[in-house]
Write a protein that holds these residues in place. Structure first.
Motif, PDB file in Angstrom:
ATOM      1  N   ARG A  36      33.878  30.611  45.494  1.00  0.00           N
ATOM      2  CA  ARG A  36      33.200  31.593  44.283  1.00  0.00           C
ATOM      3  C   ARG A  36      34.727  31.881  43.842  1.00  0.00           C
ATOM      4  N   GLN A  37      34.885  31.985  42.191  1.00  0.00           N
ATOM      5  CA  GLN A  37      35.652  32.931  41.232  1.00  0.00           C
ATOM      6  C   GLN A  37      35.180  34.607  40.688  1.00  0.00           C
ATOM      7  N   SER A  38      35.224  35.234  41.120  1.00  0.00           N
ATOM      8  CA  SER A  38      34.530  36.300  40.685  1.00  0.00           C
ATOM      9  C   SER A  38      36.164  37.359  40.420  1.00  0.00           C
ATOM     10  N   GLU A  85      25.625  40.608  40.334  1.00  0.00           N
ATOM     11  CA  GLU A  85      26.477  40.525  41.181  1.00  0.00           C
ATOM     12  C   GLU A  85      27.324  38.930  41.779  1.00  0.00           C
ATOM     13  N   ASP A  86      25.950  38.322  41.359  1.00  0.00           N
ATOM     14  CA  ASP A  86      26.344  36.122  41.797  1.00  0.00           C
ATOM     15  C   ASP A  86      27.143  35.735  40.616  1.00  0.00           C
ATOM     16  N   SER A  87      27.118  36.886  39.383  1.00  0.00           N
ATOM     17  CA  SER A  87      28.155  36.195  38.314  1.00  0.00           C
ATOM     18  C   SER A  87      29.324  35.951  38.485  1.00  0.00           C
ATOM     19  N   ALA A  88      29.620  34.455  38.426  1.00  0.00           N
ATOM     20  CA  ALA A  88      31.049  34.275  38.744  1.00  0.00           C
ATOM     21  C   ALA A  88      30.675  32.661  38.405  1.00  0.00           C
ATOM     22  N   TYR A  90      31.588  29.718  39.528  1.00  0.00           N
ATOM     23  CA  TYR A  90      31.388  28.619  40.992  1.00  0.00           C
ATOM     24  C   TYR A  90      32.699  27.231  40.840  1.00  0.00           C
ATOM     25  N   ARG A 113      30.456  28.431  34.658  1.00  0.00           N
ATOM     26  CA  ARG A 113      30.160  29.881  34.603  1.00  0.00           C
ATOM     27  C   ARG A 113      29.110  30.392  34.751  1.00  0.00           C
ATOM     28  N   THR A 115      26.539  33.680  35.101  1.00  0.00           N
ATOM     29  CA  THR A 115      26.178  35.064  34.648  1.00  0.00           C
ATOM     30  C   THR A 115      24.759  35.265  34.081  1.00  0.00           C
TER      31      THR A 115
END
Lengths: 117, 114
Positions: A36-38, A85-88, A90, A113, A115
């Motif tokens: 995961r990239q946030s 907060e799961d927005s990222a 993957y 992505r 959102t």
């Protein structure tokens, strides 16, 4: 295809909904990874599958996250009751061979992505 | 636990010039792999170069080379003759020899000016 593919490319969902993200690894690759990239946390490992072995789930942030890999190929990452907060992004990656067998270069897909509104 | 640190959030270089991106890491392992990945706006992570810790010789791939200092736990990436297509986010990553997951640094955004 020649590379790792992921779908969908972008996903917008409402808070509380479930989402499924798909990854098709390179044919013949026995290892599959989700990252995961946030903005706040950078790039984080989530889960690792190797052949028929039990997956390494140690990176999953909560029990709302789960993943499966069917037939040693396609993998689905599921996020239940999504939160903002799961927005990222993957990212999925695959590699040849098992741990300890050489550098095991990981080939990455283009990511999904997510959102959460 | 292993950690990877990239202390330069942003770097810029003139086209055709040379730039060095820094990376340090912390580990108690003696054998491991280090990688530099490039991530352009398309989001696709692309492996640039890798280094096996047991090899003393620094890895090179065309215009890309590393300076691997095992004792100092430093792994910098040098890009020579920079090109506009080199502009991207660059990530340093670590993997234990017996492990599977990659541990990434925070990334360095490289801008190449024409």
């Amino acid at each position: 295809g020649a590379g790792v593919s992921q779908s969908p490319s972008n996903k917008v969902t409402e808070k509380g909904k479930d989402v499924e993200l798909r990854c098709d690894p390179i044919s013949g690759h026995t290892a599959l990874y989700w990252y995961r990239q946030s903005l706040g946390q950078g790039l984080e490992f989530l889960i690792y599958f190797q052949g028929n072995s039990a997956p390494d789930k140690s990176g999953l942030p909560s029990d709302r996250f789960s993943a499966e890999r069917t037939g040693g190929s396609v993998s689905t990452l599921t996020i239940q009751r999504t939160q903002q907060e799961d927005s990222a992004v993957y990212l999925c990656a695959s590699s040849l061979g098992a741990r300890g067998q050489g550098p095991g270069e990981q080939f990455f897909g283009p990511g999904t992505r997510l959102t959460v509104l | 636990a292993q950690t990877v640190t990239q202390s330069q959030p942003e770097m810029s270089v003139q086209e055709a010039e040379t730039v060095t991106l820094s990376c340090t890491y912390d580990t108690s392992e003696s054998d491991y792999y280090l990688f530099w990945y490039k991530q352009p706006p398309s989001r696709q992570m692309i492996l640039v170069i890798r280094q096996e810790a047991y090899k003393q010789q620094n890895a090179t791939e065309n215009r890309f080379s590393v300076n691997f200092q095992k004792a100092a736990k430093s792994f910098s990436l040098k890009i020579s003759d920079s090109q506009l297509g080199d502009a991207a986010m660059y990530f340093c990553a670590y993997r234990r020899t017996s492990g599977s997951r990659l541990t990434f640094g925070e990334g360095t955004q490289l801008t190449v000016n024409p």
